[in-house]
Design an enzyme around this catalytic site. Structure first.
Site, PDB file in Angstrom:
ATOM      1  N   GLU A   1      90.978 -38.926  32.558  1.00  0.00           N
ATOM      2  CA  GLU A   1      90.922 -39.432  31.351  1.00  0.00           C
ATOM      3  C   GLU A   1      89.688 -40.355  30.875  1.00  0.00           C
TER       4      GLU A   1
ATOM      5  N   GLY B   1      90.054 -51.351  59.890  1.00  0.00           N
ATOM      6  CA  GLY B   1      89.182 -50.864  61.056  1.00  0.00           C
ATOM      7  C   GLY B   1      89.893 -49.428  61.229  1.00  0.00           C
TER       8      GLY B   1
ATOM      9  N   GLY C   1      96.404 -29.306  28.366  1.00  0.00           N
ATOM     10  CA  GLY C   1      94.975 -28.676  28.524  1.00  0.00           C
ATOM     11  C   GLY C   1      94.139 -28.945  27.712  1.00  0.00           C
TER      12      GLY C   1
ATOM     13  N   ALA D   1      97.592 -42.760  27.179  1.00  0.00           N
ATOM     14  CA  ALA D   1      97.777 -42.542  28.615  1.00  0.00           C
ATOM     15  C   ALA D   1      96.848 -43.507  29.250  1.00  0.00           C
TER      16      ALA D   1
ATOM     17  N   GLU E   1      87.894 -28.377  30.218  1.00  0.00           N
ATOM     18  CA  GLU E   1      87.334 -26.858  30.501  1.00  0.00           C
ATOM     19  C   GLU E   1      86.613 -26.759  31.840  1.00  0.00           C
TER      20      GLU E   1
ATOM     21  N   CYS F   1      96.047 -39.192  22.057  1.00  0.00           N
ATOM     22  CA  CYS F   1      97.134 -38.955  23.220  1.00  0.00           C
ATOM     23  C   CYS F   1      96.392 -39.590  24.391  1.00  0.00           C
ATOM     24  N   LEU F   2      95.019 -39.347  24.731  1.00  0.00           N
ATOM     25  CA  LEU F   2      94.389 -39.958  25.907  1.00  0.00           C
ATOM     26  C   LEU F   2      94.373 -41.684  25.700  1.00  0.00           C
TER      27      LEU F   2
ATOM     28  N   TRP G   1      91.518 -28.344  36.080  1.00  0.00           N
ATOM     29  CA  TRP G   1      92.114 -29.579  36.464  1.00  0.00           C
ATOM     30  C   TRP G   1      93.183 -30.133  35.660  1.00  0.00           C
TER      31      TRP G   1
HETATM   32  P1  TGC Z   1      83.498 -38.915  18.721  1.00  0.00           P
HETATM   33  O1  TGC Z   1      82.754 -38.234  17.500  1.00  0.00           O
HETATM   34  O2  TGC Z   1      83.326 -40.199  18.986  1.00  0.00           O
HETATM   35  O3  TGC Z   1      85.093 -38.709  18.092  1.00  0.00           O
HETATM   36  C1  TGC Z   1      85.598 -37.331  17.528  1.00  0.00           C
HETATM   37  C2  TGC Z   1      86.947 -38.008  16.723  1.00  0.00           C
HETATM   38  O4  TGC Z   1      87.763 -38.467  17.410  1.00  0.00           O
HETATM   39  C3  TGC Z   1      88.028 -39.911  17.182  1.00  0.00           C
HETATM   40  N1  TGC Z   1      88.059 -40.600  18.421  1.00  0.00           N
HETATM   41  C4  TGC Z   1      89.356 -41.159  18.707  1.00  0.00           C
HETATM   42  N2  TGC Z   1      90.705 -41.107  18.332  1.00  0.00           N
HETATM   43  C5  TGC Z   1      91.659 -41.847  19.109  1.00  0.00           C
HETATM   44  N3  TGC Z   1      91.402 -42.181  20.513  1.00  0.00           N
HETATM   45  C6  TGC Z   1      90.193 -42.399  20.858  1.00  0.00           C
HETATM   46  N4  TGC Z   1      90.076 -42.817  22.237  1.00  0.00           N
HETATM   47  C7  TGC Z   1      88.980 -41.755  20.228  1.00  0.00           C
HETATM   48  N5  TGC Z   1      87.738 -41.641  20.304  1.00  0.00           N
HETATM   49  C8  TGC Z   1      87.192 -40.817  19.215  1.00  0.00           C
HETATM   50  C9  TGC Z   1      86.955 -40.324  16.465  1.00  0.00           C
HETATM   51  O5  TGC Z   1      87.308 -41.347  15.677  1.00  0.00           O
HETATM   52  C10 TGC Z   1      86.559 -39.000  15.524  1.00  0.00           C
HETATM   53  O6  TGC Z   1      87.493 -38.768  14.610  1.00  0.00           O
HETATM   54  P2  TGC Z   1      87.088 -38.056  13.242  1.00  0.00           P
HETATM   55  O7  TGC Z   1      88.032 -38.399  12.231  1.00  0.00           O
HETATM   56  O8  TGC Z   1      85.781 -39.096  12.728  1.00  0.00           O
HETATM   57  O9  TGC Z   1      86.732 -36.747  13.483  1.00  0.00           O
HETATM   58  O10 TGC Z   1      83.576 -37.741  19.688  1.00  0.00           O
HETATM   59  P3  TGC Z   1      82.701 -37.341  20.696  1.00  0.00           P
HETATM   60  O11 TGC Z   1      82.305 -35.938  20.721  1.00  0.00           O
HETATM   61  O12 TGC Z   1      81.199 -38.171  20.432  1.00  0.00           O
HETATM   62  O13 TGC Z   1      83.274 -37.850  21.922  1.00  0.00           O
HETATM   63  C11 TGC Z   1      83.480 -39.207  22.249  1.00  0.00           C
HETATM   64  C12 TGC Z   1      83.824 -39.150  23.891  1.00  0.00           C
HETATM   65  C13 TGC Z   1      82.623 -38.774  24.863  1.00  0.00           C
HETATM   66  C14 TGC Z   1      84.271 -40.605  24.098  1.00  0.00           C
HETATM   67  C15 TGC Z   1      85.132 -38.338  24.239  1.00  0.00           C
HETATM   68  O14 TGC Z   1      84.698 -36.901  24.300  1.00  0.00           O
HETATM   69  C16 TGC Z   1      85.828 -38.576  25.305  1.00  0.00           C
HETATM   70  O15 TGC Z   1      86.541 -39.457  25.668  1.00  0.00           O
HETATM   71  N6  TGC Z   1      85.437 -37.899  26.376  1.00  0.00           N
HETATM   72  C17 TGC Z   1      86.192 -37.789  27.727  1.00  0.00           C
HETATM   73  C18 TGC Z   1      86.905 -36.600  27.816  1.00  0.00           C
HETATM   74  C19 TGC Z   1      88.507 -37.042  28.599  1.00  0.00           C
HETATM   75  O16 TGC Z   1      88.840 -38.213  28.694  1.00  0.00           O
HETATM   76  N7  TGC Z   1      89.140 -36.010  29.023  1.00  0.00           N
HETATM   77  C20 TGC Z   1      90.559 -36.401  29.622  1.00  0.00           C
HETATM   78  C21 TGC Z   1      91.125 -35.152  29.820  1.00  0.00           C
HETATM   79  S1  TGC Z   1      93.074 -35.265  29.989  1.00  0.00           S
HETATM   80  C22 TGC Z   1      93.031 -36.042  31.558  1.00  0.00           C
HETATM   81  O17 TGC Z   1      92.184 -36.274  32.339  1.00  0.00           O
HETATM   82  C23 TGC Z   1      94.478 -36.273  31.899  1.00  0.00           C
HETATM   83  S2  TGC Z   1      94.877 -36.850  33.459  1.00  0.00           S
HETATM   84  C24 TGC Z   1      96.294 -37.148  33.506  1.00  0.00           C
HETATM   85  C25 TGC Z   1      97.059 -37.783  34.589  1.00  0.00           C
HETATM   86  O18 TGC Z   1      97.255 -36.740  35.428  1.00  0.00           O
HETATM   87  O19 TGC Z   1      97.466 -38.821  34.509  1.00  0.00           O
HETATM   88  P1  FAD Z   2      81.522 -33.841  33.972  1.00  0.00           P
HETATM   89  O1  FAD Z   2      82.004 -33.903  32.813  1.00  0.00           O
HETATM   90  O2  FAD Z   2      81.014 -32.577  34.399  1.00  0.00           O
HETATM   91  O3  FAD Z   2      80.910 -35.138  34.544  1.00  0.00           O
HETATM   92  C1  FAD Z   2      80.323 -35.018  35.853  1.00  0.00           C
HETATM   93  C2  FAD Z   2      79.154 -36.530  36.028  1.00  0.00           C
HETATM   94  O4  FAD Z   2      78.528 -36.523  34.848  1.00  0.00           O
HETATM   95  C3  FAD Z   2      80.498 -37.605  35.975  1.00  0.00           C
HETATM   96  O5  FAD Z   2      80.204 -38.326  36.845  1.00  0.00           O
HETATM   97  C4  FAD Z   2      80.281 -38.059  34.646  1.00  0.00           C
HETATM   98  O6  FAD Z   2      80.577 -39.591  34.246  1.00  0.00           O
HETATM   99  C5  FAD Z   2      78.874 -37.826  34.325  1.00  0.00           C
HETATM  100  N1  FAD Z   2      78.276 -37.827  32.833  1.00  0.00           N
HETATM  101  C6  FAD Z   2      78.758 -36.865  31.821  1.00  0.00           C
HETATM  102  N2  FAD Z   2      78.324 -37.418  30.710  1.00  0.00           N
HETATM  103  C7  FAD Z   2      77.351 -38.096  31.151  1.00  0.00           C
HETATM  104  C8  FAD Z   2      76.330 -38.874  30.112  1.00  0.00           C
HETATM  105  N3  FAD Z   2      76.072 -38.559  28.826  1.00  0.00           N
HETATM  106  N4  FAD Z   2      75.471 -39.471  30.632  1.00  0.00           N
HETATM  107  C9  FAD Z   2      75.644 -39.930  32.123  1.00  0.00           C
HETATM  108  N5  FAD Z   2      76.522 -39.481  33.149  1.00  0.00           N
HETATM  109  C10 FAD Z   2      77.344 -38.475  32.267  1.00  0.00           C
HETATM  110  N6  FAD Z   2      91.991 -32.832  32.252  1.00  0.00           N
HETATM  111  C11 FAD Z   2      93.236 -32.351  31.373  1.00  0.00           C
HETATM  112  O7  FAD Z   2      92.608 -32.000  30.257  1.00  0.00           O
HETATM  113  N7  FAD Z   2      94.496 -32.396  31.766  1.00  0.00           N
HETATM  114  C12 FAD Z   2      94.895 -33.054  32.796  1.00  0.00           C
HETATM  115  O8  FAD Z   2      95.978 -32.881  32.995  1.00  0.00           O
HETATM  116  C13 FAD Z   2      93.878 -33.351  33.757  1.00  0.00           C
HETATM  117  N8  FAD Z   2      94.480 -33.830  34.921  1.00  0.00           N
HETATM  118  C14 FAD Z   2      93.319 -34.115  36.200  1.00  0.00           C
HETATM  119  C15 FAD Z   2      93.815 -34.251  37.184  1.00  0.00           C
HETATM  120  C16 FAD Z   2      92.952 -34.418  38.373  1.00  0.00           C
HETATM  121  C17 FAD Z   2      93.390 -34.914  39.666  1.00  0.00           C
HETATM  122  C18 FAD Z   2      91.563 -34.672  38.030  1.00  0.00           C
HETATM  123  C19 FAD Z   2      90.479 -34.779  39.043  1.00  0.00           C
HETATM  124  C20 FAD Z   2      91.066 -34.213  36.772  1.00  0.00           C
HETATM  125  C21 FAD Z   2      92.043 -34.031  35.749  1.00  0.00           C
HETATM  126  N9  FAD Z   2      91.635 -33.828  34.247  1.00  0.00           N
HETATM  127  C22 FAD Z   2      92.542 -33.210  33.472  1.00  0.00           C
HETATM  128  C23 FAD Z   2      90.019 -33.571  34.267  1.00  0.00           C
HETATM  129  C24 FAD Z   2      89.428 -34.830  33.739  1.00  0.00           C
HETATM  130  O9  FAD Z   2      89.767 -35.524  32.662  1.00  0.00           O
HETATM  131  C25 FAD Z   2      87.888 -34.566  34.278  1.00  0.00           C
HETATM  132  O10 FAD Z   2      87.628 -34.228  35.632  1.00  0.00           O
HETATM  133  C26 FAD Z   2      86.928 -35.616  33.498  1.00  0.00           C
HETATM  134  O11 FAD Z   2      87.228 -35.763  32.245  1.00  0.00           O
HETATM  135  C27 FAD Z   2      85.473 -35.268  33.905  1.00  0.00           C
HETATM  136  O12 FAD Z   2      85.202 -34.150  33.494  1.00  0.00           O
HETATM  137  P2  FAD Z   2      84.339 -32.952  34.566  1.00  0.00           P
HETATM  138  O13 FAD Z   2      85.328 -33.009  35.827  1.00  0.00           O
HETATM  139  O14 FAD Z   2      84.328 -31.910  34.148  1.00  0.00           O
HETATM  140  O15 FAD Z   2      83.093 -33.826  35.081  1.00  0.00           O
END
Ligand code: TGC
Ligand code: FAD
Length: 386
Positions: free
Chosen positions: A366, A342, A133, A245, A136, A241-242, A165
Site C-alpha cells: 500500500e 532475549g 491486482g 485501505a 506488477e 481505493c488505496l 504479490w
Molecule cells: P499522480 O500523478 O500523483 O496521480 C495520478 C492521478 O491519481 C490521483 N491520485 C490519487 N487519487 C486518490 N488517492 C490517492 N492517494 C491519489 N494519489 C494520486 C491524482 O490526483 C491524479 O489524478 P488525475 O485526475 O490528475 O489523473 O501519479 P504518479 O504516477 O506520480 O504516482 C504517485 C504515487 C507514486 C504516489 C503512486 O503511484 C503510488 O501511490 N505508488 C504506490 C503504489 C501502491 O501503493 N501500490 C499498492 C498496491 S495494492 C497493495 O499493496 C495492497 S496490500 C493489501 C493488504 O493485504 O492489506
Molecule cells: P519497488 O517498487 O521495486 O521498490 C523497491 C524499493 O525502491 C523500495 O524500498 C521503494 O521504497 C524504493 N523506491 C521506489 N521508488 C523510489 C524512489 N523514487 N526513490 C527512492 N526509493 C524508491 N499489491 C497489489 O496490487 N495487491 C495486493 O493485494 C498486494 N498485496 C501484497 C501483499 C504482500 C504480503 C506484499 C509484500 C505486497 C503486496 N502488494 C500488493 C504489493 C505491494 O504494494 C508492493 O510490494 C509495493 O507497492 C512495492 O512495490 P515493489 O515490491 O515492486 O517494490
C-alpha cells in the site's frame, strides 16, 4: 485511578457508545477465534479461512458501505475494527482490508448498478472473496508504468499480462484488475473461472504467513464489457481505493504494537535478572515508556484522521503521513519488544516476532515508507521527486 497502559490518553472516552460496542465485539471475536490458533496458522503458512463467516457475521466485510447487505458504519468504527483485527494478526486485517476497501469499494464507487447488485451482497456475506491486482513484477511503486493491458474485441475486452504479490489471489472468486487500455488505466472484474486466468500462490514467505499472497496471470482472458468498471479512468481509480485501505492500515498497526507492548509489560515484571525484575531497570522502563509514547501519538493521529474522514476533509497526504508514521511506529515497537524478550523473542510462544515479520510487509505494501515520504515532500515543496 491507574491509566490503561495501552490507552494512556483515554481514546476510548472519545468514542461513541456504538463505536465502543463495535470495538468490544470485534475484540471478543479476536480473543476467542483468532488468538488461540493464529500462532500455529502462521507457522503452517495457512490463512484461517474458517474465520471468514465470523467476519461476515459481525458485518465486517464492506463495513462502511451503505446498502447491498453492508453495515454502513462510520470511519472511526472501520478504524477500530482494523485495530482489533491486527491485534490478532496483520493477515486477518489484510483479508478484511482487501475485501472491503480494495474490492467491494471499487465496485461500490465505480461499478454499474448491475455489478453492485451482482457482487456486493455475496461479498458482504463472505461467500464471494475478492483480490486486487495493481502491482506488477517489474515495479509496484510506479503503477503508472503498467504493462498489463486490455484491448477491445467486439463488445468484449481481452486482457494480457501479470500481477504480483496479490493478497487473497489464490482463494479469490473475483479479481479487481487494473489494466492499460487505449483510454488509459481501467478496472475489470475478472472471475476465477475465466479461461486464461490463473492465480498461483507465492510460497516460502517469512511475513504474513497467515495470509494468502499470489501472482495473477492473464493469457488472452476474454472479459465481457459488463465486467468493466464504468465509473473511472486513470490511475486515480486504484489510488482512490488505496486511500481507503491505507486509512484502515493506519489504525490497524496500532493493534499489533499494543499486542507487543502488552505482552512485554507482563514479561518484564516477571523476568528476574541480577536479583530484580527486568522492569525495575531504568533502561527497560525508558524503552517501555517510549513505546507507550509512540503508540499514544499514533492513536491520536488515527483518531484525528478518522474525524477528518468523517468530515469529508481527508486528503491522500493526510493518509500518507498516518500510514508512514504508524507503520514505522509499530515495526519499531515490535522489533524492540522482540529484543527485550532475549532469546525467548524468537520463540513462537511470544507475539512480537510474528508481528515484527508481518509489519515488514505492512510497511511495504500500500505504498512503501519512501513513497509516502515523497508524497509528503511533494505536498510541502510543490515539486515531484518521483
Ligand atoms: P499522480 O500523478 O500523483 O496521480 C495520478 C492521478 O491519481 C490521483 N491520485 C490519487 N487519487 C486518490 N488517492 C490517492 N492517494 C491519489 N494519489 C494520486 C491524482 O490526483 C491524479 O489524478 P488525475 O485526475 O490528475 O489523473 O501519479 P504518479 O504516477 O506520480 O504516482 C504517485 C504515487 C507514486 C504516489 C503512486 O503511484 C503510488 O501511490 N505508488 C504506490 C503504489 C501502491 O501503493 N501500490 C499498492 C498496491 S495494492 C497493495 O499493496 C495492497 S496490500 C493489501 C493488504 O493485504 O492489506
Ligand atoms: P519497488 O517498487 O521495486 O521498490 C523497491 C524499493 O525502491 C523500495 O524500498 C521503494 O521504497 C524504493 N523506491 C521506489 N521508488 C523510489 C524512489 N523514487 N526513490 C527512492 N526509493 C524508491 N499489491 C497489489 O496490487 N495487491 C495486493 O493485494 C498486494 N498485496 C501484497 C501483499 C504482500 C504480503 C506484499 C509484500 C505486497 C503486496 N502488494 C500488493 C504489493 C505491494 O504494494 C508492493 O510490494 C509495493 O507497492 C512495492 O512495490 P515493489 O515490491 O515492486 O517494490
Amino acid at each position: 485511578m491507574a491509566l490503561d497502559p495501552l490507552d494512556l490518553f483515554d481514546i476510548r472516552s472519545q468514542l461513541t457508545e456504538e463505536e465502543q460496542m463495535v470495538q468490544d465485539a470485534v475484540g471478543r471475536m479476536v480473543d476467542e477465534k483468532v488468538l488461540p490458533g493464529i500462532g500455529r496458522d502462521f507457522e503452517e503458512h495457512r490463512f484461517p479461512r474458517e474465520i471468514v463467516p465470523e467476519l461476515a457475521e459481525l458485518g465486517l466485510l464492506g463495513v462502511y458501505l451503505q446498502g447491498y447487505g453492508c453495515a454502513g458504519m462510520n470511519a472511526i468504527s472501520y478504524g477500530l475494527i482494523c485495530q482489533e483485527l491486527e491485534r490478532g494478526d496483520s493477515g486477518i486485517r489484510s483479508f478484511v482490508s482487501v475485501q472491503t476497501s480494495l474490492c467491494m469499494y471499487p465496485i461500490y464507487a465505480f461499478g454499474s448498478e448491475e455489478q453492485k447488485q451482482k457482487y456486493l451482497p455475496g461479498m458482504a456475506k463472505g461467500e464471494t472473496i475478492g483480490c486486487f491486482g495493481l502491482t506488477e513484477p517489474h515495479g509496484g511503486s510506479d503503477p503508472a508504468n503498467m504493462k498489463t493491458h486490455a484491448k477491445r474485441r467486439g463488445s468484449d475486452w481481452v486482457i494480457n499480462g501479470a500481477k504480483m504479490w496479490i493478497t487473497n489471489g489464490s482463494i479469490a472468486d473475483i479479481a479487481i484488475v487494473w489494466a492499460m487500455t487505449d483510454e488509459g488505466i481501467r478496472g475489470f472484474i475478472v472471475e476465477k473461472d475465466m479461461k486464461g486466468f490463473s492465480a498461483p500462490e507465492i510460497e516460502r514467505k517469512f511475513s504474513l504467513r497467515a495470509s494468502v499472497t499470489s501472482s495473477l496471470f492473464f493469457d488472452n482472458v476474454v472479459v465481457p464489457a459488463a465486467n468493466m468498471l464504468p465509473g473511472v479512468t486513470g490511475l486515480k481509480g486504484p489510488l482512490t481505493c488505496l486511500t481507503q485501505a491505507r486509512y484502515g492500515i493506519s489504525w490497524g498497526v496500532i493493534g499489533a504494537a499494543q499486542a507487543c507492548l502488552g505482552q512485554l509489560i507482563d514479561y518484564t515484571k516477571s523476568r528476574v535478572l541480577f536479583g530484580r525484575p527486568l522492569a525495575a531497570n531504568q533502561a527497560i522502563q525508558i524503552r517501555l515508556a517510549d513505546h507507550a509514547r509512540r503508540i499514544t501519538t499514533a492513536q491520536l493521529l488515527a483518531l484525528q484522521l478518522g474525524r477528518l474522514k468523517e468530515a469529508g476533509k481527508i486528503t491522500p497526504q493526510h493518509v500518507s503521513l498516518a500510514k508512514w508514521n504508524n507503520c514505522r511506529m509499530a515495526l519499531d515497537v515490535a522489533r524492540d519488544c522482540r529484543d527485550m524478550l532475549g532469546g525467548a523473542g524468537i520463540s513462537a510462544e511470544y507475539v512480537p516476532v510474528r508481528h515484527m515479520l508481518n509489519l515488514e510487509s505492512v510497511i511495504t505494501y500500500e505504498g512503501t515508507e519512501t513513497i509516502h515520504q515523497l508524497s509528503i515532500g511533494r505536498e510541502l515543496t510543490g515539486v515531484s521527486a518521483f
